[in-house]
Design an enzyme around this catalytic site. Structure first.
Site, mmCIF file in Angstrom:
data_model
loop_
_atom_site.group_PDB
_atom_site.id
_atom_site.type_symbol
_atom_site.label_atom_id
_atom_site.label_comp_id
_atom_site.label_asym_id
_atom_site.label_seq_id
_atom_site.Cartn_x
_atom_site.Cartn_y
_atom_site.Cartn_z
ATOM 1 N N GLU A 50 0.821 -1.105 -0.046
ATOM 2 C CA GLU A 50 0.092 0.069 0.055
ATOM 3 C C GLU A 50 0.887 1.105 -0.168
ATOM 4 O OE1 GLU A 50 -2.930 -0.606 2.946
ATOM 5 O OE2 GLU A 50 -4.062 -1.905 1.766
ATOM 6 N N GLU A 61 -2.113 -9.628 -6.369
ATOM 7 C CA GLU A 61 -1.821 -10.361 -7.714
ATOM 8 C C GLU A 61 -0.900 -9.868 -8.881
ATOM 9 O OE1 GLU A 61 -4.378 -9.426 -5.960
ATOM 10 O OE2 GLU A 61 -6.171 -10.723 -6.273
HETATM 11 N N1 THU Z 1 -6.274 -6.165 -2.770
HETATM 12 C C1 THU Z 1 -5.462 -7.217 -3.053
HETATM 13 O O1 THU Z 1 -4.322 -7.003 -2.953
HETATM 14 N N2 THU Z 1 -5.767 -8.255 -3.729
HETATM 15 C C2 THU Z 1 -7.265 -8.290 -4.058
HETATM 16 O O2 THU Z 1 -7.605 -9.520 -4.600
HETATM 17 C C3 THU Z 1 -8.250 -7.560 -3.223
HETATM 18 C C4 THU Z 1 -7.800 -6.088 -2.919
HETATM 19 C C5 THU Z 1 -5.694 -5.399 -1.650
HETATM 20 C C6 THU Z 1 -5.753 -3.822 -2.349
HETATM 21 C C7 THU Z 1 -5.701 -3.026 -0.935
HETATM 22 O O3 THU Z 1 -4.155 -2.926 -0.459
HETATM 23 C C8 THU Z 1 -6.529 -3.976 0.069
HETATM 24 O O4 THU Z 1 -6.210 -5.133 -0.708
HETATM 25 C C9 THU Z 1 -7.745 -3.361 0.241
HETATM 26 O O5 THU Z 1 -8.394 -3.257 -0.777
#
Ligand code: THU
Length: 136
Positions: A50, A61
């Site tokens: 993040e 992913e």
């Molecule tokens: N996120 C992922 O890394 N993969 C997903 O399939 C769903 C969402 C992350 C993005 C963000 O850091 C957090 O999860 C909340 O959306």
């Protein structure tokens, strides 16, 4: 008739569960792990990273795709995604498009920490992924 090919997600889910521990999630506190297996059997993993500027956050992913491509791998067999959610989470729209770049039929397994699993595929999650882009 050809028997339906069954994808074994067991070790992929375990890899995704382990890499999830490295997620950098000071804003959402929602850690996600992803593991991508190549047709040659190699596994590449990613966690979400993040950023204070929320839009620059990278999903687990896409980190896994980047790691695989940087290692010279582009032929993918299966993907697993693990999060601590009530329902298993599937890749977001942006990640679906990035995954479709390399396989429009990729089998996807989403799992939560309680062991609930949901099996899908990029074909199902993002139909017609390459239509209407660059005149295709
Ligand atoms: N996120 C992922 O890394 N993969 C997903 O399939 C769903 C969402 C992350 C993005 C963000 O850091 C957090 O999860 C909340 O959306």
């Amino acid at each position: 008739m050809e028997p339906e090919k069954h994808t074994d997600f067991t070790s992929l889910i375990e890899s995704a569960r382990l890499v999830r521990e490295h997620a950098y999630v000071p804003y959402s506190h929602f850690a996600v792990g992803a593991a991508l297996r190549t047709k040659g059997g190699r596994i590449f993993t990613g966690c979400n990273v993040e950023n204070l500027s929320f839009g620059l956050t990278i999903c687990a992913e896409r980190v896994a795709v980047g790691a695989a491509v940087a290692a010279g791998e582009r032929d993918f067999e299966a993907l697993a995604v693990v999060a601590d959610s009530k329902e298993p989470v599937t890749p977001c729209g942006a990640c679906r498009q990035v995954l479709a770049e390399f396989s429009t039929t990729l089998p996807v397994c989403s799992a939560n920490l309680e062991g609930a699993v949901y099996e899908s595929s990029i074909a199902e999650l993002l139909p017609r992924a390459k239509e209407g882009i660059l005149g295709t």
